[in-house]
Design an enzyme around this catalytic site. Structure first.
Site, mmCIF file in Angstrom:
data_model
loop_
_atom_site.group_PDB
_atom_site.id
_atom_site.type_symbol
_atom_site.label_atom_id
_atom_site.label_comp_id
_atom_site.label_asym_id
_atom_site.label_seq_id
_atom_site.Cartn_x
_atom_site.Cartn_y
_atom_site.Cartn_z
ATOM 1 C CB SER A 148 -1.351 4.880 0.142
ATOM 2 O OG SER A 148 -0.313 5.728 -0.248
ATOM 3 C CG ASP A 236 5.052 0.856 -1.881
ATOM 4 O OD1 ASP A 236 5.396 2.000 -1.512
ATOM 5 O OD2 ASP A 236 3.870 0.491 -1.936
ATOM 6 C CG HIS A 266 2.154 2.981 -3.606
ATOM 7 N ND1 HIS A 266 2.322 2.686 -2.273
ATOM 8 C CD2 HIS A 266 1.227 3.974 -3.658
ATOM 9 C CE1 HIS A 266 1.541 3.467 -1.547
ATOM 10 N NE2 HIS A 266 0.862 4.249 -2.364
#
Length: 295
Positions: A148, A236, A266
């Site tokens: 991320s 995502d 995610h």
């Protein structure tokens, strides 16, 4: 590589094994009122579950920067945690890093970089650069990796190191990385949505325009970057920017290994580690890490 088409991130499309895990993430708990860093941090504090590492790391103080060193191998993974640049800590990934070091027979060094908005760009990136320099002096090979926001910082670190002629990076491993401040996606995508992304980028940029070291998708030249493993999730927010970045790396002559996990969201392997897609992703990532650490 051709970017995947836009999809409607509705619950029926999500891998059924992941649905329960979404309940413990930020998005179902966000208020309808405007978000800010303090309100999101308060929710995150309430939801966070700390998992102790099997073996406590060695903690190294590097000026005002803390590094958490797991394992004793001669090759190293420099791990950069996620959290939108304004959430998370290296200590929060102790269990993950301990397990990773044991499975690879390598060292894993987690950098506790300073967080925005108290420390906006480029402070977190400079902390990662200092960690890389420390690792390069002590280990035979260094792979930079992150998920991320940590994946975005890892990508930016590769650009910065290339441009400055810094320490060699054996490979970059980017898991659903946050790469582009221009992303405009659905507000209701699971786990990390556009509302959270807006808070994150506003905190990180602090009112200044983004450059390639803040948002690697803005880089015009991707040549000369290290071999890259990049994976993302079908549902995502960052999927399209990740696909595009992988394709641009490949076009620039960079060795790229890419995967888009179907039905995944995610941080899917974190919220549902026992799901089949999570186990498959972890196995593929660790095999790729093992290869990059041993070459």
């Amino acid at each position: 590589m051709t970017p995947f088409p836009k999809v409607d991130p509705s619950v029926p499309m999500i891998d059924p094994e992941l649905v329960a895990g979404i309940a413990g993430t930020l998005t179902p708990h966000l208020p309808s009122t405007p978000l800010d860093v303090a309100s999101v941090r308060a929710i995150d504090d309430r939801l966070r579950v700390e998992v102790a590492a099997a073996v406590a790391p060695r903690v190294v103080a590097l000026d005002d920067l803390e590094l958490r060193v797991h394992g004793t191998g001669s090759a190293c993974v420099l791990w950069i945690h996620g959290g939108g640049m304004f959430l998370g800590t290296a200590a929060g990934d102790d269990a993950f890093c301990c397990d990773l070091a044991a499975s690879l027979g390598a060292s894993v060094v987690a950098v506790d970089y300073r967080l925005a908005p108290e420390h906006p760009h480029p402070a977190p990136l400079h902390d990662c650069r200092a960690a890389l320099e420390w690792c390069a002096e002590r280990f035979t090979r260094v792979v930079v990796a992150g998920g991320s926001a940590g994946g975005g910082l890892a990508a930016a670190l590769c650009l910065l190191t290339r441009d400055e002629g810094g320490p060699a990076i054996a490979a970059a491993h980017l898991y659903y990385p946050m790469l582009d401040d221009r992303t405009a996606g659905p507000a209701d995508v699971p786990v990390w949505n556009q509302r959270l992304a807006d808070v994150a980028w506003n905190a990180y940029l602090d009112g200044r325009p983004a450059d390639a070291y803040a948002a690697p998708a803005r880089a015009t030249d991707l040549t000369g970057l290290p071999p890259t493993y990049l994976d993302t999730a079908e549902l995502d927010l960052f999927r399209d920017e990740d696909v595009t970045y992988a394709a641009r790396l490949e076009a620039a002559g960079v060795e790229v290994r890419f995967e888009c996990w179907p039905g995944a969201v995610h941080a899917f392997e974190r919220i549902a580690p026992d799901a089949a897609v999570s186990r498959a992703a972890v196995e593929r990532r660790r095999n790729a890490l093992a290869r990059d650490l041993s070459w």
